[in-house]
Write a protein that holds these residues in place. Structure first.
Motif, PDB file in Angstrom:
ATOM      1  N   ARG A   1       1.998  -2.384 -15.743  1.00 39.20           N
ATOM      2  CA  ARG A   1       0.601  -2.688 -15.410  1.00 39.20           C
ATOM      3  C   ARG A   1       0.367  -2.614 -13.899  1.00 39.20           C
ATOM      4  O   ARG A   1      -0.637  -2.095 -13.430  1.00 39.20           O
ATOM      5  N   LYS A   2       1.327  -3.135 -13.159  1.00 40.90           N
ATOM      6  CA  LYS A   2       1.177  -3.148 -11.696  1.00 40.90           C
ATOM      7  C   LYS A   2       1.172  -1.720 -11.149  1.00 40.90           C
ATOM      8  O   LYS A   2       0.397  -1.390 -10.264  1.00 40.90           O
ATOM      9  N   MET A   3       2.069  -0.868 -11.693  1.00 37.26           N
ATOM     10  CA  MET A   3       2.144   0.507 -11.202  1.00 37.26           C
ATOM     11  C   MET A   3       0.832   1.240 -11.525  1.00 37.26           C
ATOM     12  O   MET A   3       0.310   1.986 -10.683  1.00 37.26           O
ATOM     13  N   LYS A   4       0.304   0.980 -12.733  1.00 37.25           N
ATOM     14  CA  LYS A   4      -0.976   1.628 -13.093  1.00 37.25           C
ATOM     15  C   LYS A   4      -2.085   1.172 -12.137  1.00 37.25           C
ATOM     16  O   LYS A   4      -2.908   1.973 -11.692  1.00 37.25           O
ATOM     17  N   ALA A   5      -2.080  -0.119 -11.803  1.00 39.93           N
ATOM     18  CA  ALA A   5      -3.094  -0.651 -10.883  1.00 39.93           C
ATOM     19  C   ALA A   5      -2.958   0.008  -9.511  1.00 39.93           C
ATOM     20  O   ALA A   5      -3.958   0.342  -8.865  1.00 39.93           O
ATOM     21  N   PHE A   6      -1.716   0.205  -9.073  1.00 43.14           N
ATOM     22  CA  PHE A   6      -1.488   0.849  -7.773  1.00 43.14           C
ATOM     23  C   PHE A   6      -2.005   2.282  -7.784  1.00 43.14           C
ATOM     24  O   PHE A   6      -2.661   2.731  -6.842  1.00 43.14           O
ATOM     25  N   ARG A   7      -1.711   2.999  -8.887  1.00 39.77           N
ATOM     26  CA  ARG A   7      -2.159   4.400  -8.974  1.00 39.77           C
ATOM     27  C   ARG A   7      -3.692   4.478  -8.922  1.00 39.77           C
ATOM     28  O   ARG A   7      -4.264   5.413  -8.391  1.00 39.77           O
ATOM     29  N   LYS A   8      -4.345   3.468  -9.464  1.00 43.43           N
ATOM     30  CA  LYS A   8      -5.810   3.468  -9.522  1.00 43.43           C
ATOM     31  C   LYS A   8      -6.430   3.071  -8.169  1.00 43.43           C
ATOM     32  O   LYS A   8      -7.354   3.701  -7.685  1.00 43.43           O
ATOM     33  N   LYS A   9      -5.868   1.983  -7.565  1.00 45.93           N
ATOM     34  CA  LYS A   9      -6.538   1.401  -6.383  1.00 45.93           C
ATOM     35  C   LYS A   9      -5.838   1.710  -5.064  1.00 45.93           C
ATOM     36  O   LYS A   9      -6.383   1.437  -3.997  1.00 45.93           O
ATOM     37  N   GLY A  10      -4.586   2.177  -5.122  1.00 44.63           N
ATOM     38  CA  GLY A  10      -3.846   2.459  -3.891  1.00 44.63           C
ATOM     39  C   GLY A  10      -3.302   1.221  -3.226  1.00 44.63           C
ATOM     40  O   GLY A  10      -2.792   1.275  -2.103  1.00 44.63           O
TER      41      GLY A  10
ATOM     42  N   THR B   1       0.833  -1.218   0.000  1.00 44.67           N
ATOM     43  CA  THR B   1       0.000   0.000   0.000  1.00 44.67           C
ATOM     44  C   THR B   1       0.865   1.265   0.000  1.00 44.67           C
ATOM     45  O   THR B   1       0.342   2.359  -0.157  1.00 44.67           O
ATOM     46  N   LYS B   2       2.191   1.103   0.209  1.00 51.82           N
ATOM     47  CA  LYS B   2       3.067   2.280   0.269  1.00 51.82           C
ATOM     48  C   LYS B   2       3.755   2.483  -1.075  1.00 51.82           C
ATOM     49  O   LYS B   2       4.332   1.533  -1.631  1.00 51.82           O
TER      50      LYS B   2
END
Ligand code: NAD
Length: 305
Positions: free
Chosen positions: A248-257, A234-235
């Motif tokens: 893809r993973k970074m985009k998912a993190f930016r979207k969902k936190g 989450t960080k």
């Protein structure tokens, strides 16, 4: 540069096997039946339990879902286990872990009839695995062995390093690899020179719960890497350590936190390994598929077919 190691074909093979065996048992008048017990409201456990019940339905396996309040006592849960043990129509019993603090987890595991113990955690099944006798064995390591058999021509003689020594993954994983005639090393939190030890492995199984622990310098050229770990990141600092900007993973993190990440530093490992399983979408599918196989196996043994 290696490839993503697909777990889905092995999971589907196991599910098809369970489906066919269920049909064959039903034709003989035996209906495989799994009882799933959940105590409390743990959100992750609720998702796991509902996936298990849903998968039973898809394969034609009967299921019972017993939901108990968070303040349930050890005695009340033991009474339910005894009832399920005595029910000839129930072939598998699964008590979702972790249990609330006030419950004596080991007393509960030991109370389940070993021949209905589809998680394979009962001491009798642990002993059977160690002795090489037939039994019901933990679903995640069993699923991983099936994946390795599908992916590697000859397991015999390979050097497998298991990172982690838990009772539910690391230890049974090591036993199952031994059964396949691998040379097995178990690494844990006190292992010295971990990169040197792990770097000798033809096969690495990571089951630790530490995100990205198995970095590229732990991986030998051409190794096969199975990532059992499931960690929530989450960080931002953690995510940027493991995932490239724009991935893809970074985009998912930016979207969902938040994202799920394994115990293997995926991008680094892929540079050296022949195959690496992804997280998510990897070993988790094998675990639930092998649970279904264990349930049908328990029903077949009870019926002696
Ligand atoms: P656990 O906490 O019970 O055991 C972790 C093990 O890792 C311990 O034996 C410990 O000695 C070892 N360890 C800790 N730090 C280490 C280090 N620096 N180097 C080497 N070993 C170290 O965990 P577990 O139940 O075995 O689960 C491990 C991971 O696998 C978790 O992320 C869990 O969520 C995941 N898991 C996934 C599935 C699945 O279906 N995909 C199933 C079970 C567990």
């Amino acid at each position: 540069m290696g490839d993503k190691m697909a777990c889905k074909p092995t999971a589907e093979r196991l599910l098809n096997q369970a489906r066919q065996d269920t049909e064959a048992l039903k034709a003989k008048g035996i209906h495989p039946h799994l009882a799933v017990v959940l105590v409390g409201e743990n959100p992750a456990s609720q998702v796991y339990v509902s996936n298990k019940v849903k998968t039973c339905g898809e394969l034609g396996i009967a299921s019972t879902f017993e939901k108990l309040p968070a303040d349930t006592t050890t005695e009340a849960l033991l009474a339910l286990i005894q009832k399920l043990n005595g029910d000839d129509g129930v072939h598998g019993i699964l008590v979702q872990l972790p249990l609330p603090e006030q419950i004596d987890e080991s007393a509960i595991i030991s109370a389940i009839d070993p021949d209905k113990d589809v998680d394979g955690f009962h001491p009798v099944n642990v002993g059977r695995l160690s002795l090489g006798e037939p039994g019901l064995f933990p679903c995640t390591p069993m699923g991983v062995i099936e994946l390795l058999k599908d992916s590697i021509d000859v397991l015999k003689g390979k050097h497998a390093v298991v990172v982690g020594r838990s009772n539910i993954v690391g230890k049974p994983m090591a036993q199952l690899l031994l059964k396949e005639h691998c040379t097995v090393t178990i690494m844990h939190s006190r292992t010295q020179n971990p990169a040197d030890v792990c770097g000798q492995a033809d096969i690495i199984i990571a089951a630790v719960g530490v995100p990205g622990l198995v970095s590229g310098d732990w991986v030998k050229e051409g190794a096969v890497v199975v990532d059992v770990g499931i960690n929530e990141l989450t960080k931002e600092a953690d995510v940027t350590r493991f995932c490239k900007e724009g991935s893809r993973k970074m985009k998912a993190f930016r979207k969902k936190g938040r994202i799920l990440y394994g115990d293997v530093f995926y991008d680094e490992a892929l540079e050296k390994a022949a195959l690496v399983t992804p997280v998510p979408g990897g070993v988790g599918k094998l675990t639930i598929a092998h649970l279904m196989v264990n349930c049908v196996t328990a029903a077949k043994r009870k019926a002696d077919v």
